[in-house]
Design a protein around this motif. Structure first.
Motif, PDB file in Angstrom:
ATOM      1  N   HIS A  20       0.847  -1.208   0.000  1.00 61.63           N
ATOM      2  CA  HIS A  20       0.000   0.000   0.000  1.00 61.63           C
ATOM      3  C   HIS A  20       0.878   1.252   0.000  1.00 61.63           C
ATOM      4  CE1 HIS A  20      -4.028  -1.647   0.320  1.00 61.63           C
ATOM      5  NE2 HIS A  20      -3.609  -2.481   1.251  1.00 61.63           N
ATOM      6  N   ALA A  21       1.961   1.221   0.781  1.00 64.18           N
ATOM      7  CA  ALA A  21       2.882   2.368   0.811  1.00 64.18           C
ATOM      8  C   ALA A  21       3.513   2.580  -0.559  1.00 64.18           C
ATOM      9  CB  ALA A  21       3.957   2.158   1.873  1.00 64.18           C
ATOM     10  N   ASP A  22       3.967   1.499  -1.179  1.00 61.88           N
ATOM     11  CA  ASP A  22       4.585   1.617  -2.507  1.00 61.88           C
ATOM     12  C   ASP A  22       3.592   2.142  -3.538  1.00 61.88           C
ATOM     13  OD1 ASP A  22       7.004   0.700  -1.522  1.00 61.88           O
ATOM     14  OD2 ASP A  22       6.697  -1.365  -2.221  1.00 61.88           O
ATOM     15  N   LEU A  23       2.359   1.656  -3.465  1.00 62.28           N
ATOM     16  CA  LEU A  23       1.331   2.119  -4.394  1.00 62.28           C
ATOM     17  C   LEU A  23       1.023   3.601  -4.148  1.00 62.28           C
ATOM     18  CD1 LEU A  23      -0.630   1.472  -6.666  1.00 62.28           C
ATOM     19  CD2 LEU A  23      -2.228   0.568  -4.953  1.00 62.28           C
ATOM     20  N   GLY A  24       0.943   3.977  -2.893  1.00 60.81           N
ATOM     21  CA  GLY A  24       0.715   5.385  -2.570  1.00 60.81           C
ATOM     22  C   GLY A  24       1.823   6.276  -3.102  1.00 60.81           C
ATOM     23  N   ARG A  25       3.065   5.829  -2.963  1.00 59.06           N
ATOM     24  CA  ARG A  25       4.200   6.606  -3.487  1.00 59.06           C
ATOM     25  C   ARG A  25       4.134   6.712  -5.010  1.00 59.06           C
ATOM     26  NH1 ARG A  25       7.075   3.121   0.164  1.00 59.06           N
ATOM     27  NH2 ARG A  25       7.370   4.233   2.119  1.00 59.06           N
ATOM     28  N   ALA A  26       3.738   5.627  -5.657  1.00 58.52           N
ATOM     29  CA  ALA A  26       3.615   5.649  -7.121  1.00 58.52           C
ATOM     30  C   ALA A  26       2.547   6.653  -7.549  1.00 58.52           C
ATOM     31  CB  ALA A  26       3.289   4.247  -7.647  1.00 58.52           C
ATOM     32  N   TYR A  27       1.411   6.638  -6.873  1.00 50.58           N
ATOM     33  CA  TYR A  27       0.355   7.610  -7.178  1.00 50.58           C
ATOM     34  C   TYR A  27       0.827   9.033  -6.901  1.00 50.58           C
ATOM     35  CZ  TYR A  27      -3.371   4.120  -7.846  1.00 50.58           C
ATOM     36  OH  TYR A  27      -4.164   3.108  -8.303  1.00 50.58           O
ATOM     37  N   LEU A  28       1.557   9.229  -5.819  1.00 48.30           N
ATOM     38  CA  LEU A  28       2.066  10.555  -5.487  1.00 48.30           C
ATOM     39  C   LEU A  28       2.992  11.061  -6.588  1.00 48.30           C
ATOM     40  CD1 LEU A  28       1.954  12.659  -3.189  1.00 48.30           C
ATOM     41  CD2 LEU A  28       3.949  11.532  -2.202  1.00 48.30           C
ATOM     42  N   HIS A  29       3.853  10.179  -7.070  1.00 41.99           N
ATOM     43  CA  HIS A  29       4.779  10.530  -8.153  1.00 41.99           C
ATOM     44  C   HIS A  29       4.020  10.952  -9.417  1.00 41.99           C
ATOM     45  CE1 HIS A  29       8.447  10.457 -10.531  1.00 41.99           C
ATOM     46  NE2 HIS A  29       7.817   9.711 -11.410  1.00 41.99           N
ATOM     47  N   LEU A  30       2.880  10.318  -9.658  1.00 40.10           N
ATOM     48  CA  LEU A  30       2.066  10.627 -10.840  1.00 40.10           C
ATOM     49  C   LEU A  30       1.066  11.760 -10.587  1.00 40.10           C
ATOM     50  CD1 LEU A  30       1.356   7.005 -12.111  1.00 40.10           C
ATOM     51  CD2 LEU A  30       2.973   8.671 -13.049  1.00 40.10           C
ATOM     52  N   GLU A  31       1.166  12.369  -9.419  1.00 41.52           N
ATOM     53  CA  GLU A  31       0.283  13.470  -9.029  1.00 41.52           C
ATOM     54  C   GLU A  31      -1.186  13.067  -8.953  1.00 41.52           C
ATOM     55  OE1 GLU A  31       1.239  16.858 -11.482  1.00 41.52           O
ATOM     56  OE2 GLU A  31       3.318  16.875 -10.784  1.00 41.52           O
ATOM     57  N   GLN A  32      -1.433  11.812  -8.654  1.00 40.55           N
ATOM     58  CA  GLN A  32      -2.789  11.316  -8.403  1.00 40.55           C
ATOM     59  C   GLN A  32      -2.990  11.341  -6.885  1.00 40.55           C
ATOM     60  OE1 GLN A  32      -3.703   7.635 -10.421  1.00 40.55           O
ATOM     61  NE2 GLN A  32      -2.636   8.288 -12.278  1.00 40.55           N
TER      62      GLN A  32
END
Length: 95
Positions: A20-32
């Motif tokens: 979940h943390a990794d997915l959250g970071r990925a979304y953050l990187h994509l500005e989602q």
């Protein structure tokens, strides 16, 4: 792209907080930011360094949710201070 892989993994392992943390970071990187906040909140229980709460604060601030962002930032600082105090005690014991 990590998002489809992490999403698929979390369907099978919904309690995998690190994912979940990794997915959250990925979304953050994509500005989602809304998706980032959702995933980082799920991962917050595993935050032993304050980093997840800091990233959550960033996502919430981008969404204009300032009070929630401030609370997440405060939690990040509290976690970091507690960790520093633990590290200091360990250092003193082993001197």
């Amino acid at each position: 792209d990590a998002i489809p892989l992490l999403t698929q993994y979390l369907k099978a392992q919904p309690d995998a907080l690190a994912a979940h943390a990794d997915l959250g970071r990925a979304y953050l990187h994509l500005e989602q930011y809304a998706n980032a906040a959702t995933e980082l909140r799920k991962a917050a229980a595993a935050d032993d360094q304050g980093e997840i709460h800091y990233q959550l604060s960033t996502a919430l601030r981008k969404l204009g949710r300032i009070r929630e962002a401030d609370a997440a930032l405060k939690e990040s600082v509290d976690i970091r201070r507690a960790r520093a105090a633990r590290d200091q005690r360990r250092y003193e014991v082993h001197r």
